[in-house]
Design an enzyme around this catalytic site. Structure first.
Site, PDB file in Angstrom:
ATOM      1  N   ARG A   1      40.466  69.581  35.122  1.00 15.91           N
ATOM      2  CA  ARG A   1      40.562  68.398  34.248  1.00 15.91           C
ATOM      3  C   ARG A   1      39.617  67.310  34.760  1.00 15.91           C
ATOM      4  NH1 ARG A   1      46.018  69.886  34.689  1.00 15.91           N
ATOM      5  NH2 ARG A   1      46.581  68.233  36.139  1.00 15.91           N
TER       6      ARG A   1
ATOM      7  N   LYS B   1      43.314  51.414  14.865  1.00 17.28           N
ATOM      8  CA  LYS B   1      42.856  52.815  14.869  1.00 17.28           C
ATOM      9  C   LYS B   1      43.689  53.607  13.859  1.00 17.28           C
ATOM     10  CE  LYS B   1      42.305  56.847  17.907  1.00 17.28           C
ATOM     11  NZ  LYS B   1      41.895  57.324  19.224  1.00 17.28           N
TER      12      LYS B   1
ATOM     13  N   LYS C   1      45.851  51.758  24.577  1.00 19.65           N
ATOM     14  CA  LYS C   1      46.075  52.471  23.320  1.00 19.65           C
ATOM     15  C   LYS C   1      47.508  52.961  23.211  1.00 19.65           C
ATOM     16  CE  LYS C   1      45.992  56.611  22.024  1.00 19.65           C
ATOM     17  NZ  LYS C   1      45.758  58.032  21.786  1.00 19.65           N
TER      18      LYS C   1
END
Ligand code: 5MM
Length: 339
Positions: free
Chosen positions: A46, A220, A137
């Protein structure tokens, strides 16, 4: 709250011809994406993949900011001691952080979810700011189906988004407010319009109620589009026109920018739709992208978990970011895919 600072950051996140790279897949989602390509899944793989993305040469030509996952903001770029957010900031990319704890079943409402993560958020935000994050977010998920969504689901998610946004601004970060109406299902574009309209209306009522400074957020949303299994496909021009009509009716002009999610559209579809959206005439907000899959798909496939493929993967990311960047000014055409 330093309003001027929030406004400056929000405007920089949606600078002309640039958008946001969503690379905040949680561990479970990342596992699925890697498995699809047969890529080994580990802390190091990752890290290698996320390092590949942020070290793409000249990425800031088209990418203003990138959203990180908790694990990534704490990692160093592979092969160096430089923390990933520090590397990004030094290369002109604003670091952002996903702060929600995921969508969980909404009690008493089968088939619906509510996003959790408000507990302890103030403290987590302070830590993330210290690590270099300048925006955050939170994704709310709205499902269309038989009798869905319920008003309870829309209200609960909108309230949580507003509480989150207020806390984020208090901490000196810009909140990305993400109410996603899922593309899963057989619903028509008309049904998607109605659900998106009610959702946006409810979200902005809640943001107002919580005193959120609208000039210091980025919205968004999903596009207004037919469900993936809907037999009546809407033409790209209709998607663009209906999306803009919905936003015009339900998003205050004070919001500096709208950065769409791609939501399962192909790379080319998401790019074309954004360009057509930007051709709809004068609008009060910047209209750009905050894509995850539509930006990363080609790069992930090209990488395939191999160090030797990093330059090819980075070239794929840079190319797609350039195409979507062109779409953010309405200057993309499908022929550009062939070049
Ligand atoms: C909707 O998902 C967001 C945008 O990605 P797409 O453009 O692919 O639709 C994305 O930021 C998403 O929230 C993250 O990938 C995190 O997802 P999970 O489900 O792991 O929280």
């Amino acid at each position: 709250m330093n309003k001027q600072q929030l406004e400056t950051t929000a405007q920089a996140m949606v600078a002309k011809g640039k958008g946001i790279l969503a690379m905040d897949e949680s561990t479970g989602t990342c596992a699925k994406r890697f498995a699809k390509q047969g890529i080994e899944f580990s802390f190091e793989s990752r890290r290698a993949y996320r390092s590949l993305l942020v070290t793409t040469p000249k990425l800031s030509d088209h990418i203003a900011g990138a959203i990180l996952f908790d694990e990534t903001i704490r990692q160093q770029v592979t092969g160096s001691d430089t923390p990933i957010p520090e590397y990004m900031a030094a290369h002109g990319i604003i670091p952002g952080i996903k702060v929600d704890m995921g969508a969980k079943p909404l009690a008493g409402h089968p088939g619906e979810v509510v996003t959790e993560g408000l507990d302890g958020l103030r403290e987590r935000l302070a830590e993330y700011r210290e690590m270099g994050a300048r925006f955050a977010k939170w994704r709310a998920v709205i499902t269309i189906g038989d009798e869905l969504p319920t008003p309870a689901c829309i209200q609960a998610n909108a309230h949580a988004l507003a509480r989150y946004a207020a806390l984020v601004q208090d901490a000196g970060l810009v909140p990305i407010v993400e109410p996603e109406v899922l593309m899963d299902g057989r619903h028509t574009i008309e049904q998607c319009y109605v659900v998106t309209a009610v959702t946006l209306h409810t979200v902005f009522a809640e943001l107002f109620q919580q005193g959120v400074h609208l000039e210091g957020i980025v919205l968004k949303p999903s596009m207004v589009i037919a469900g993936k299994e809907c037999p009546q496909r809407a033409a790209p021009e209709q998607v663009a026109a209906e999306t803009v009509r919905c936003l015009r009716n339900h998003v205050p002009a004070a919001v500096p920018g709208i950065a769409f999610l791609s939501g399962g559209q192909t790379d080319a579809e998401a790019t074309r739709h954004l360009s057509l959206i930007n051709q709809q005439g004068h609008l009060p907000w910047a209209l750009t992208f905050s894509y995850g899959r539509a930006l990363q798909q080609e790069a992930l496939a090209a990488w395939d978990g191999r160090e030797a493929n990093i330059p090819t993967a980075q070239a794929a990311l840079y190319r797609r970011a350039g195409l979507v960047g062109a779409a953010a000014t309405g200057n993309y055409s499908p022929e550009m895919e062939e070049r």
